[in-house]
Enzyme design. Structure first.
Site, PDB file in Angstrom:
ATOM      1  N   HIS A  35       0.812  -1.217   0.000  1.00 52.18           N
ATOM      2  CA  HIS A  35       0.000   0.000   0.000  1.00 52.18           C
ATOM      3  C   HIS A  35       0.851   1.275   0.000  1.00 52.18           C
ATOM      4  O   HIS A  35       0.341   2.357  -0.279  1.00 52.18           O
ATOM      5  CB  HIS A  35      -0.987   0.012   1.181  1.00 52.18           C
ATOM      6  CG  HIS A  35      -0.366   0.207   2.529  1.00 52.18           C
ATOM      7  ND1 HIS A  35      -0.165  -0.828   3.411  1.00 52.18           N
ATOM      8  CD2 HIS A  35       0.086   1.321   3.159  1.00 52.18           C
ATOM      9  CE1 HIS A  35       0.365  -0.367   4.524  1.00 52.18           C
ATOM     10  NE2 HIS A  35       0.530   0.943   4.396  1.00 52.18           N
ATOM     11  N   ASP A  58       0.095  -7.765   1.182  1.00 49.95           N
ATOM     12  CA  ASP A  58       0.468  -6.353   1.354  1.00 49.95           C
ATOM     13  C   ASP A  58       1.985  -6.182   1.392  1.00 49.95           C
ATOM     14  O   ASP A  58       2.511  -5.382   2.164  1.00 49.95           O
ATOM     15  CB  ASP A  58      -0.161  -5.754   2.615  1.00 49.95           C
ATOM     16  CG  ASP A  58      -0.060  -4.218   2.633  1.00 49.95           C
ATOM     17  OD1 ASP A  58       0.018  -3.624   1.544  1.00 49.95           O
ATOM     18  OD2 ASP A  58      -0.027  -3.643   3.737  1.00 49.95           O
ATOM     19  N   SER A  64       4.763   2.103   8.086  1.00 42.03           N
ATOM     20  CA  SER A  64       4.406   0.962   7.241  1.00 42.03           C
ATOM     21  C   SER A  64       5.579   0.556   6.357  1.00 42.03           C
ATOM     22  O   SER A  64       6.171   1.383   5.678  1.00 42.03           O
ATOM     23  CB  SER A  64       3.208   1.291   6.352  1.00 42.03           C
ATOM     24  OG  SER A  64       2.049   1.423   7.117  1.00 42.03           O
TER      25      SER A  64
END
Length: 467
Positions: free
Chosen positions: A107, A137, A212
């Site tokens: 993402h 992901d 992230s």
């Protein structure tokens, strides 16, 4: 009240460099003031150079509502207009090989055309995307350097225990590289809703937007997981963060670098249900645990090994199976032709069988097609369903027909909510079983279309669209 999941921009990756059977390190509680004054700085100095910041930029198309939409319906008129806007993203990543292989979250880089990787010593590189894997992901990048780069080795995430000390390193809120510490709060967290493979390491180390893709490392400075998301009401850290286990990430890296760049996960040829308290009593189990085999694919690995519907799988390759998500995860981390011991219960008796995993069959051929022309499905990417496609989309293994893989921004069908995972049942009363049938039905439309679709949740809808 259920807390919303906010996906952060920070990563943490870990790969196993030791065999699964390796001895665990001795653990102890600090006994005196000298031990309590110990510092993590030696670990940070070793690990930090391999954790990078990632800056991305891309142009995306955004739907624009027009006052004429209500009259023209957006088809062949004013509706469906789009405009371009510049999107930017901030995240973290981890170098896992000295030749410049970087792991981050999918993402962070999804739909981005420019990706810049900045090292801790401020060196900057343009990055090339080797592989993206939305199901986990995870994205794998490559940067070119004239010299070997600092990198992290992988830990074996299967031997992590609740209470182990961990460090999270990333770039929260874009303030620069930051280190936080905590413990492993829980293992095998499922039902989180972040990726298709629900099996996470939970930690209370502070993880915030920007982390992230950053590193979650153990006390030995090895990569234990990739930080992916947090539970939060405000968007800041509430001490509940989730990392993708390194053993799963390792499989994606190996595929990107050594396996040709195409994700091909093995399957066991079975789907399973979670077991609740009532089911456990009916099955004679002492507690609600395990995965109840609800469906077998004829000729698949599980069926060939003698497993039947109604059996309860309780362990795979020596790892306990607490629910169906755990079963999928354990299979996904194996090689495509691996032979793994599976322990299951049948009629109250425990049995063990060796199952040879394989790749799911792609029959019929997916015939992936981007629909064009003047019809309501223009801009949709569709394919024939097969066990391979069903597995990719987490569908019923035996499902057949035509499914939507993607919907371009601004497509007419997308305005009605038709997108990835939708199944096209019929066009003008003609059932659709293949992509070829769909194209013929769209071409033979007369004055318009009557289209029946099924959502991923099973809801059937009918659209009537005039030319």
């Amino acid at each position: 009240m259920r807390l919303p999941i906010i996906v952060t921009i920070a990563a943490a990756v870990l790969f196993a460099v030791q065999p699964a059977a390796a001895q665990e390190a001795e653990r102890f509680v600090p006994q005196d003031s000298v031990q309590l004054k110990a510092s993590f700085s030696p670990v940070v100095k070793e690990v930090a150079p391999a954790v990078v910041n990632i800056y991305t930029r891309g142009v995306v198309r955004q739907q624009v509502r027009s006052p004429f939409d209500e009259f023209f319906g957006g088809f062949g008129g004013f509706g469906g207009m789009t405009r371009e806007r510049v999107a930017q993203s901030l995240g973290s990543g981890v170098i896992v090989r000295p030749e410049g292989i970087v792991v981050t979250n999918n993402h962070v880089v999804e739909n981005m055309s420019e990706i810049k990787v900045v090292l801790a010593d401020r060196r900057e590189y343009s990055a090339q995307v080797l592989l993206t894997d939305p199901q986990t992901d995870i994205a794998i990048l490559r940067i070119e350097s004239d010299e070997p780069l600092p990198f992290l080795e992988f830990a074996n995430s299967d031997v992590a225990e609740v209470g182990d000390i961990v460090l999270a390193i990333g770039n929260p809120f874009g303030v620069g590289q930051t280190v936080t510490t905590g413990i492993v709060s829980a293992l095998a967290r499922t039902q989180v809703g972040i990726t298709d493979y629900q099996f996470f390491i939970q930690t209370d180390a502070a993880i915030n937007p920007g982390n992230s893709g950053g590193a979650l490392v153990d006390i030995d400075g090895r990569l234990l997981g990739v930080n992916s998301a947090i539970y939060s009401r405000s968007g800041g850290s509430n001490g509940i963060g989730f990392a993708i286990p390194g053993n799963l990430v390792r499989q994606v890296v190996a595929t990107a670098v050594d396996g040709g760049g195409t994700i091909m996960r093995p399957w066991i040829g079975a789907t399973a249900r979670d077991i609740d308290g009532t089911m456990a009593m009916a099955l004679g189990l002492d507690r609600p645990s395990g995965a109840l085999v609800s469906q077998l694919f004829a000729g698949g690995p599980a069926a060939q090994a003698g497993i039947r519907e109604g059996d309860v799988i309780i362990a795979i390759d020596g790892q306990d199976i607490v629910d169906s998500d755990a079963m999928r995860y354990r299979v996904a981390t194996k090689e495509a032709d691996a032979r793994v011991p599976v322990v299951y219960l049948r009629d109250g008796n425990q049995r063990t069988v060796n199952v040879r995993l394989s790749l799911p069959p792609e029959t019929p051929a997916r015939d992936e097609t981007l629909i064009g022309g003047e019809n309501p499905f223009s801009g949709l990417k569709v394919a024939n369903l097969s066990p391979a496609v069903n597995m990719e989309l987490s569908r019923d293994l035996t499902d057949t027909g035509v499914v939507v893989l993607d919907a371009s921004q601004g497509s007419y069908a997308g305005r009605f909510g038709i997108g990835k995972g939708y199944k096209i049942l019929s066009v003008n009363g003609t059932e659709v079983e293949t992509v070829a049938q769909l194209k013929r039905a769209l071409a033979d439309s007369g004055r318009g279309w009557i289209i029946q679709t099924q959502s991923p949740r099973g809801q059937v809808s009918t659209l009537r669209i005039n030319r």
